[in-house]
Scaffold this motif. Sequence first.
Motif, PDB file in Angstrom:
ATOM      1  N   GLN A  58      49.699 -37.618 -12.942  1.00 56.59           N
ATOM      2  CA  GLN A  58      51.037 -37.065 -12.746  1.00 56.59           C
ATOM      3  C   GLN A  58      51.050 -35.543 -12.672  1.00 56.59           C
ATOM      4  N   HIS A  59      49.881 -34.925 -12.898  1.00 54.61           N
ATOM      5  CA  HIS A  59      49.810 -33.466 -12.897  1.00 54.61           C
ATOM      6  C   HIS A  59      48.531 -33.017 -12.179  1.00 54.61           C
ATOM      7  N   GLU A  60      48.645 -32.697 -10.907  1.00 51.10           N
ATOM      8  CA  GLU A  60      47.495 -32.300 -10.107  1.00 51.10           C
ATOM      9  C   GLU A  60      46.796 -31.079 -10.699  1.00 51.10           C
ATOM     10  N   ASN A  61      47.566 -30.137 -11.216  1.00 50.81           N
ATOM     11  CA  ASN A  61      46.960 -28.943 -11.810  1.00 50.81           C
ATOM     12  C   ASN A  61      46.115 -29.295 -13.034  1.00 50.81           C
ATOM     13  N   ALA A  62      46.530 -30.329 -13.770  1.00 49.46           N
ATOM     14  CA  ALA A  62      45.765 -30.762 -14.935  1.00 49.46           C
ATOM     15  C   ALA A  62      44.418 -31.326 -14.503  1.00 49.46           C
ATOM     16  N   VAL A  63      44.408 -32.085 -13.410  1.00 44.64           N
ATOM     17  CA  VAL A  63      43.148 -32.634 -12.890  1.00 44.64           C
ATOM     18  C   VAL A  63      42.201 -31.501 -12.494  1.00 44.64           C
ATOM     19  N   ILE A  64      42.730 -30.502 -11.807  1.00 46.04           N
ATOM     20  CA  ILE A  64      41.909 -29.362 -11.371  1.00 46.04           C
ATOM     21  C   ILE A  64      41.319 -28.634 -12.576  1.00 46.04           C
ATOM     22  N   ALA A  65      42.141 -28.417 -13.605  1.00 43.28           N
ATOM     23  CA  ALA A  65      41.672 -27.715 -14.805  1.00 43.28           C
ATOM     24  C   ALA A  65      40.590 -28.520 -15.525  1.00 43.28           C
ATOM     25  N   VAL A  66      40.796 -29.836 -15.643  1.00 42.72           N
ATOM     26  CA  VAL A  66      39.819 -30.696 -16.308  1.00 42.72           C
ATOM     27  C   VAL A  66      38.505 -30.714 -15.537  1.00 42.72           C
ATOM     28  N   GLU A  67      38.595 -30.818 -14.208  1.00 43.62           N
ATOM     29  CA  GLU A  67      37.381 -30.822 -13.400  1.00 43.62           C
ATOM     30  C   GLU A  67      36.607 -29.515 -13.539  1.00 43.62           C
ATOM     31  N   GLN A  69      30.224 -40.466 -15.769  1.00 41.35           N
ATOM     32  CA  GLN A  69      31.226 -41.520 -15.710  1.00 41.35           C
ATOM     33  C   GLN A  69      32.619 -40.968 -16.039  1.00 41.35           C
ATOM     34  N   PHE A  70      32.681 -40.012 -16.949  1.00 48.91           N
ATOM     35  CA  PHE A  70      33.960 -39.358 -17.267  1.00 48.91           C
ATOM     36  C   PHE A  70      34.567 -38.769 -15.995  1.00 48.91           C
ATOM     37  N   ASN A  71      33.746 -38.082 -15.215  1.00 43.47           N
ATOM     38  CA  ASN A  71      34.240 -37.475 -13.977  1.00 43.47           C
ATOM     39  C   ASN A  71      34.680 -38.536 -12.968  1.00 43.47           C
ATOM     40  N   HIS A  72      34.000 -39.665 -12.974  1.00 46.97           N
ATOM     41  CA  HIS A  72      34.399 -40.775 -12.101  1.00 46.97           C
ATOM     42  C   HIS A  72      35.841 -41.206 -12.395  1.00 46.97           C
ATOM     43  N   TYR A  73      36.176 -41.314 -13.669  1.00 45.47           N
ATOM     44  CA  TYR A  73      37.527 -41.731 -14.044  1.00 45.47           C
ATOM     45  C   TYR A  73      38.556 -40.647 -13.733  1.00 45.47           C
ATOM     46  N   VAL A  74      38.165 -39.385 -13.873  1.00 44.14           N
ATOM     47  CA  VAL A  74      39.073 -38.300 -13.500  1.00 44.14           C
ATOM     48  C   VAL A  74      39.392 -38.380 -12.003  1.00 44.14           C
ATOM     49  N   ASN A  75      38.397 -38.730 -11.194  1.00 43.30           N
ATOM     50  CA  ASN A  75      38.624 -38.895  -9.754  1.00 43.30           C
ATOM     51  C   ASN A  75      39.593 -40.043  -9.474  1.00 43.30           C
ATOM     52  N   LEU A  76      39.533 -41.104 -10.288  1.00 44.69           N
ATOM     53  CA  LEU A  76      40.492 -42.199 -10.132  1.00 44.69           C
ATOM     54  C   LEU A  76      41.911 -41.697 -10.397  1.00 44.69           C
ATOM     55  N   ALA A  77      42.045 -40.819 -11.406  1.00 46.46           N
ATOM     56  CA  ALA A  77      43.360 -40.257 -11.714  1.00 46.46           C
ATOM     57  C   ALA A  77      43.870 -39.403 -10.553  1.00 46.46           C
ATOM     58  N   TYR A 106      29.082 -29.727 -17.931  1.00 48.89           N
ATOM     59  CA  TYR A 106      28.009 -30.493 -17.281  1.00 48.89           C
ATOM     60  C   TYR A 106      26.808 -29.596 -16.965  1.00 48.89           C
ATOM     61  N   LEU A 107      27.076 -28.399 -16.433  1.00 49.36           N
ATOM     62  CA  LEU A 107      25.976 -27.484 -16.130  1.00 49.36           C
ATOM     63  C   LEU A 107      25.295 -26.996 -17.406  1.00 49.36           C
ATOM     64  N   THR A 108      26.070 -26.806 -18.471  1.00 43.36           N
ATOM     65  CA  THR A 108      25.484 -26.412 -19.750  1.00 43.36           C
ATOM     66  C   THR A 108      24.539 -27.489 -20.271  1.00 43.36           C
ATOM     67  N   LEU A 109      24.965 -28.743 -20.168  1.00 36.34           N
ATOM     68  CA  LEU A 109      24.120 -29.858 -20.603  1.00 36.34           C
ATOM     69  C   LEU A 109      22.849 -29.949 -19.765  1.00 36.34           C
ATOM     70  N   GLN A 110      22.983 -29.758 -18.443  1.00 37.50           N
ATOM     71  CA  GLN A 110      21.819 -29.809 -17.569  1.00 37.50           C
ATOM     72  C   GLN A 110      20.848 -28.664 -17.877  1.00 37.50           C
TER      73      GLN A 110
END
Length: 242
Positions: A194-203, A130-138, A210-214
């Motif tokens: 407001q910062h596309e690079n921030a979205v890329i870094a967060v993703e 769900q966290f990633n879902h909201y990042v996609n909204l951003a 996510y892979l560590t948790l899996q």
Amino acid sequence: MGLLKFFNRPGETPPPGIGGIPTGALLVNRAGNIVASSLPSSLPRTVVTQIGRTALQAFAAARRIQSPLQTFDTYYRDLKISAIELRGGALIFLSPGVIIPKEVHLPAMSNPTLDEFILYLETYIECWKQFNHYVNLARQGSFSAEEEEQFLEIKSLITQGLEVLTAAMDQKTFRKEEVIALINAAPSLRSLSQHENAVIAVESQWHRVYLTLQSLLGRLKVQQQKAEEEWSWGSLFGRGDR
């Protein structure tokens, strides 16, 4: 829906002990147990549990009539309740018309069994999705004030769950600092938008965690399977009663 009668009885007095309009989020697993909550601690645990289990019942009832829900909104007096189904569990947001001070509360999870911890981790991973879902909204730049508030609540639940995981796992297995850094890098949806690079870094960071948790979940399920096989063979040869 009849299953929602606990929520939507106009004109009735709120359940004893609520004392006001609570705000926050609730994460429950498919067994109806609380994984994490950012609701006020003044809200009785029995009421919080009932809210979570009622939401699960609503999703289950919809599946039985072959009309599955992914989300639903309902109202109890001045309280809006929004629920999202998470692979059998549920993420629930309570949002009143006015903002009241709230304190974060993490339900205790003392000495969990392997099965309980696996169920906890599965629900925690769904919260990460769900966290990633909201990042996609951003990234899309399309989100409401309500979704901004929900993103804050999601981060609260993730941070709470992190404390449970790091208390139970070796630091070499799961690095708390990496998750905290990720949460800090996403202060709000508006900031990310407001910062596309921030979205890329967060993703990118999100994907690693996510892979560590899996991977952790996979190892735990292997342990679970081995334990079940040992119990099965032990019972077959009469060792289970010793």
